[in-house]
Design an enzyme around this catalytic site. Structure first.
Site, mmCIF file in Angstrom:
data_model
loop_
_atom_site.group_PDB
_atom_site.id
_atom_site.type_symbol
_atom_site.label_atom_id
_atom_site.label_comp_id
_atom_site.label_asym_id
_atom_site.label_seq_id
_atom_site.Cartn_x
_atom_site.Cartn_y
_atom_site.Cartn_z
ATOM 1 C CG ASP A 59 79.397 -5.817 16.613
ATOM 2 O OD1 ASP A 59 78.370 -6.269 15.905
ATOM 3 O OD2 ASP A 59 79.233 -5.449 17.840
ATOM 4 C CE1 TYR A 151 70.095 -17.694 14.630
ATOM 5 C CE2 TYR A 151 68.344 -19.481 14.321
ATOM 6 C CZ TYR A 151 69.668 -18.834 14.026
ATOM 7 O OH TYR A 151 70.374 -19.299 12.964
#
Length: 259
Positions: A59, A151
């Site tokens: 990650d 985003y």
């Protein structure tokens, strides 16, 4: 094997995998990093170049694991010449429906991830005389649109982080640029873009089509190579003209097609 080495995050599919393939086609060795172990395994099997590739299950938002993965790639291949910060995530919800947890996760992956990976990669690149970093931002970081508060904000911040990194890492011989994709035929786009949405995009893209993953990979590869030796601190939109287009262009284009 010898030759330059690239680390590509989010390489299990889409633009990341296409970029890994582009590097391999030119004789580079590539470390592929992805949070999805299944996708990563499938990508490695598809590439079928075990001596030239390395799988890193990680990650990018993990402040311990991400830098360790970068160091592992350099140790495995003996050098690190390019880093492509492609890993990203998105939440498509109205601003007032976006939770703090969703906001934090999007910024952690899309912004903190590139910060962590680049900070770990830079000293390793400097040991070899320099290198190149390409951050994959988005057209959503250049133009606001609905349902993308987290985003779009994360990608706009990544564009500025690109400039900060370029200015501060130049003394180490490291160039940093960004590619901002417009609508691209990725798995995510195919999943969330309805026929109506796709039609709307076509109406605002002068080239009148979605981009291809391979076209993004080409731009990324160019920025990592010697032919881009005097380019740093730039955000290049690879978007068919989407960012440049103004209001009214669809109507004007239709008028030109039907005089």
């Amino acid at each position: 094997m010898s030759g330059p080495v690239a680390l590509v995050t989010g390489a299990g599919r889409g633009i990341g995998l296409a970029t890994a393939q582009r590097f391999l086609a030119e004789g580079w060795r590539v470390a592929l990093l992805d949070i999805d172990g299944g996708l990563l395994g499938a990508a490695m099997a598809r590439l079928a170049q075990p001596e030239a590739t390395l799988a890193l299950h990680c990650d990018v938002a993990d402040a311990t694991a991400a830098p360790a993965a970068v160091r592992r790639a350099a140790a495995h291949f003996g050098r690190l010449d390019a880093l492509v910060n492609n890993a990203g995530t998105a939440v498509f919800k109205p601003l007032l429906d976006t939770t703090a947890e969703e906001w934090n996760r999007v910024l952690a992956v899309n912004l903190t991830g590139p910060f962590l990976c680049t900070s770990a990669a830079a000293p390793l690149m400097a040991e070899g005389g320099g290198g190149a970093v390409v951050n994959v931002t988005s057209i959503s970081g250049l133009r606001a649109s609905t349902l993308r508060v987290a985003y779009g904000t994360s990608k706009a911040a990544l564009a500025h982080l690109t400039k900060q990194q370029a200015v501060e890492l130049a003394a180490l011989g490291i160039r940093v640029n960004a590619v901002a994709p417009g609508p691209v035929d990725t798995a995510m786009a195919k999943a969330v873009h309805t026929p109506e949405i796709r039609r709307d995009y076509h109406d605002t893209i002068p080239l009148d089509r979605y981009g291809l993953e391979e076209e993004l990979a080409e731009a990324i590869f160019f920025l990592c190579g010697d032919r881009a030796a005097y380019i740093t601190g730039q955000v290049i939109a690879v978007d068919g003209g989407f960012e440049a287009a103004g209001i009214g262009l669809p109507t004007l284009r239709a008028a030109r097609r039907n005089p």
